[in-house]
Design an enzyme around this catalytic site. Structure first.
Site, PDB file in Angstrom:
ATOM      1  N   SER A  42       0.913  -1.171  -0.162  1.00 13.71           N
ATOM      2  CA  SER A  42       0.017  -0.163  -0.055  1.00 13.71           C
ATOM      3  C   SER A  42       0.928   1.129  -0.018  1.00 13.71           C
ATOM      4  O   SER A  42       0.500   2.454  -0.273  1.00 13.71           O
ATOM      5  CB  SER A  42      -1.025   0.122   1.102  1.00 13.71           C
ATOM      6  OG  SER A  42      -0.319   0.268   2.338  1.00 13.71           O
ATOM      7  N   LYS A 119       1.192   4.486   7.038  1.00 11.82           N
ATOM      8  CA  LYS A 119       0.405   5.199   5.875  1.00 11.82           C
ATOM      9  C   LYS A 119       1.006   6.706   6.040  1.00 11.82           C
ATOM     10  O   LYS A 119       1.768   6.963   7.153  1.00 11.82           O
ATOM     11  CB  LYS A 119      -0.903   5.431   5.980  1.00 11.82           C
ATOM     12  CG  LYS A 119      -1.911   4.034   6.150  1.00 11.82           C
ATOM     13  CD  LYS A 119      -2.068   3.459   4.638  1.00 11.82           C
ATOM     14  CE  LYS A 119      -2.835   2.072   4.950  1.00 11.82           C
ATOM     15  NZ  LYS A 119      -2.633   1.318   3.592  1.00 11.82           N
TER      16      LYS A 119
END
Length: 278
Positions: A42, A119
């Site tokens: 990701s 993230k």
């Protein structure tokens, strides 16, 4: 006749040494740095599957999330940070707290599952965040996006979970070259980083999110292959992340393994030793 001092029991001494080592390691991991191995794609191409790094816990101070979680489903171990430091949970505050900055790469605990995620911090408390036609808009102003070539990787199982990369030029057969257009995105505070695009999909257009006080908005750099704050927790996403759920900042990759385990040293990527994260 003088009595001889009793010899220490070797087994007991060994156990004491192990216990002391575990206590020291636990204190170090709780207060300073936590090891983290990247399990998914990701955050490509900033972080690759198999990157091993240490998370700086001193950057933002401490909360219940600073205590380590131990999750080993294969042997039935699931010790949550709240099980150890739950007395610090609940008021969304931190000890010696510091403010995360937009663009930081951050490890945090998922608001529902408690699992560690990594993230990029996009939205601060009070911000509005929206994605329109794949362009990130913060507080009504589109970010600057410039073409930066093509990210290439081999189409094959990656990491211990055997994830296969998604490709913009797909479908790509086993061993073929998987391509994704790469862009450089510049945030309002001047932080620039690469993002990848796979194709047009629902996450390229979102409603306007208003980040609540004490909460943060995170997105993956591999924009079309990231479960992040664009999707609420009720439908399987991350949603907004409370301040107290932040674990720390990722600053530098120590080494990186392209194999199924970080112990496969012959698969280590020579160009990623001690690489800074930006």
């Amino acid at each position: 006749m003088a009595s001889q001092a009793a010899k220490p029991n070797g087994f007991i001494e060994t156990v004491k040494t192990v216990v002391y080592a575990l206590v020291i390691a636990g204190v170090f991991r709780t207060l300073f740095f936590q090891p983290f191995w990247i399990p998914s794609g990701s955050m490509k191409d900033t972080l690759l599957i198999g990157d091993f790094l240490f998370v700086n816990k001193m950057a933002y101070g401490y909360s219940y999330a600073s205590c380590p979680s131990i999750y080993l489903p294969g042997i039935g171990i699931d010790i949550d940070a709240a099980d150890i430091c739950g007395f610090l949970d609940g008021d969304n505050s931190r000890i010696l707290g510091g403010d995360p900055e937009r663009g930081d790469v951050v490890v945090f605990r998922h608001p529902v599952t408690g699992r560690d995620f990594i993230k990029r911090l996009i939205g601060l408390p009070g911000d509005t965040v929206q994605v329109t036609n794949g362009v990130l808009i913060i507080n009504g102003t589109p970010t600057t996006v410039e073409q930066a070539g093509v990210f290439e990787e081999i189409s094959e199982p990656q990491g211990p979970q055997g994830h296969r990369p998604r490709c913009a030029n797909g479908p790509v057969g086993e061993g073929g070259v998987c391509e994704k257009p790469r862009f450089t995105e510049t945030l309002p505070n001047g932080v620039s980083h690469d993002i990848l695009n796979i194709g047009t999909q629902g996450s390229d257009n979102t409603p306007v999110f208003t980040v609540p006080e004490g909460q943060y908005f995170f997105m993956g750099d591999n924009r079309d292959n990231s479960s992040d704050s664009r999707v609420p927790t009720l439908v399987g996403g991350v949603g907004f992340v409370p301040y107290e759920n932040i674990v720390g900042r990722a600053d530098r990759i120590m080494f990186s393994s392209a194999g199924r385990s970080m112990l496969y040293f012959w698969t280590w990527r020579a160009d990623r030793f001690f690489k800074g994260i930006s």
